[in-house]
Design a protein around this motif. Structure first.
Motif, PDB file in Angstrom:
ATOM      1  N   ILE A  23      -4.650  -1.233  -0.289  1.00 25.76           N
ATOM      2  CA  ILE A  23      -3.494  -0.432  -0.863  1.00 25.76           C
ATOM      3  C   ILE A  23      -2.679  -1.767  -0.768  1.00 25.76           C
ATOM      4  O   ILE A  23      -1.923  -2.206   0.124  1.00 25.76           O
ATOM      5  N   ARG A  42      -4.114  -2.710   4.254  1.00 21.49           N
ATOM      6  CA  ARG A  42      -2.880  -2.210   3.451  1.00 21.49           C
ATOM      7  C   ARG A  42      -1.969  -3.301   3.656  1.00 21.49           C
ATOM      8  O   ARG A  42      -1.781  -4.133   4.413  1.00 21.49           O
ATOM      9  N   ILE A  93      -7.062   3.577   8.435  1.00 22.44           N
ATOM     10  CA  ILE A  93      -6.641   2.221   7.593  1.00 22.44           C
ATOM     11  C   ILE A  93      -6.973   1.308   8.633  1.00 22.44           C
ATOM     12  O   ILE A  93      -6.840   1.171   9.710  1.00 22.44           O
ATOM     13  N   ASP A 126      -3.312  -3.766   8.582  1.00 28.25           N
ATOM     14  CA  ASP A 126      -2.315  -4.313   7.579  1.00 28.25           C
ATOM     15  C   ASP A 126      -2.272  -5.848   7.382  1.00 28.25           C
ATOM     16  O   ASP A 126      -2.644  -6.576   8.470  1.00 28.25           O
TER      17      ASP A 126
END
Ligand SMILES: O=P(O)(O)OC[C@H]1O[C@H](OP(=O)(O)OP(=O)(O)O)[C@H](O)[C@@H]1O
Ligand SMILES: [Mg+2]
Length: 208
Positions: A106, A134, A148, A151
Motif C-alpha cells: 500500500i 505499507r 500488515i 512498514d
C-alpha cells in the motif's frame, strides 16, 4: 543474490527472503485465528501480489478459496495516477463471502481504497485487507488494513513481486534500487535507507 545484472542496480536489501517468510507465517497464524470455521476467499491483486498470495496460501492451514483481479494505477511510472482500471475481473460471486484482499504494497492507498469499496458493493459479508508492505509516509487516503507485514520507508522498493517497469519481480528479497536504475545519479544517495518495521496485528475482535 545470484543475478549480477540485477544486483548491480541494488542500493540496499530492505527485507531478506527469510524475514519475509517468517513474517508471512506470523500473518498466517493471525488470519487462521480470525477466520476459524469460515472459508475466506483470498483475492490476489495481480501482478504484484503473486508471491505473497502463493506463500501465504500455502502457509494457511484453513479451508479457503482463491481468485485474482488485475487492476492498474501505475503504468510504467513510480507515482500512482489515482485512476484505477480493472484489467481482469473475478470469476467468483461475492454474495455473502468473507473476502480477504491480498496485496504486496500500500503506497498512496488509492488502489486498495477503490478496490475495497468495489468489492463491498458486490455483497460480500466482510472485506478485509492483508498487505505485505505499507509506506505510511505516502498514504493519501485512510484505508483500514487488518494485516500488515512491514512498514517501509518512503523509497521505491522492488522484488518479491514488486516491479519497476515490469523488472525485478523475481527477486527473493525486497530491495531499494540505486537512483541510476531510474535514470538518476547515484551521487544523490545521502545515507542509509531507513529499516523496515514489523506491524503487529490488532487483537481478535478489534475490527473484524
Ligand atoms: O497504494 P497505491 O499507491 O495505489 O499503490 C499500490 C499498488 O500499486 C502496485 O500495483 P501496480 O498498479 O503498479 O500493478 P502491478 O501489481 O501489476 O505491479 C502495487 O502492486 C499495488 O497494487
Ligand atoms: Mg499491484
Amino acid at each position: 543474490m545470484r543475478a549480477s545484472v540485477i544486483s548491480e542496480n541494488v542500493r540496499e536489501v530492505l527485507l531478506t527472503a527469510e524475514q519475509i517468510k517468517d513474517r508471512i507465517a506470523e500473518l498466517a497464524r493471525d488470519i487462521e485465528r480470525d477466520y476459524e470455521g469460515r472459508k475466506p476467499l483470498l483475492i490476489g491483486v495481480l501482478k504484484g501480489a503473486v508471491m505473497v498470495v502463493s506463500d501465504l496460501a500455502r502457509e494457511l492451514q484453513i479451508d479457503l478459496e482463491m481468485d485474482w483481479m488485475a487492476v492498474s494505477s501505475y503504468g510504467s511510472g513510480t507515482v500512482s495516477s489515482g485512476v484505477v482500471r480493472i484489467l481482469k475481473d473475478l470469476d467468483t460471486d461475492l454474495s455473502g463471502r468473507d473476502v480477504l484482499i491480498v496485496e504486496d504494497i500500500i503506497d498512496s492507498g488509492l488502489t486498495l481504497s477503490w478496490l475495497k469499496q468495489n468489492l463491498e458493493s458486490r455483497g460480500a459479508a466482510s472485506v478485509q485487507i492483508c498487505t505485505l508492505l505499507r509506506k505510511p509516509e505516502r498514504l493519501k487516503v485512510d484505508v483500514p488494513v487488518r494485516y500488515i507485514g512491514f512498514d517501509v520507508p518512503n523509497e521505491f522498493v522492488v522484488g518479491y513481486g514488486l516491479d519497476h517497469d515490469e523488472r525485478y519481480r523475481n527477486l527473493s528479497d525486497v530491495v531499494v534500487l540505486k537512483p541510476s536504475a531510474f535514470g538518476g545519479s547515484d551521487d544523490e544517495i545521502s545515507g542509509p535507507v531507513e529499516p523496515a518495521r514489523k506491524v503487529v496485528t490488532p487483537g481478535l475482535g478489534d475490527d473484524n
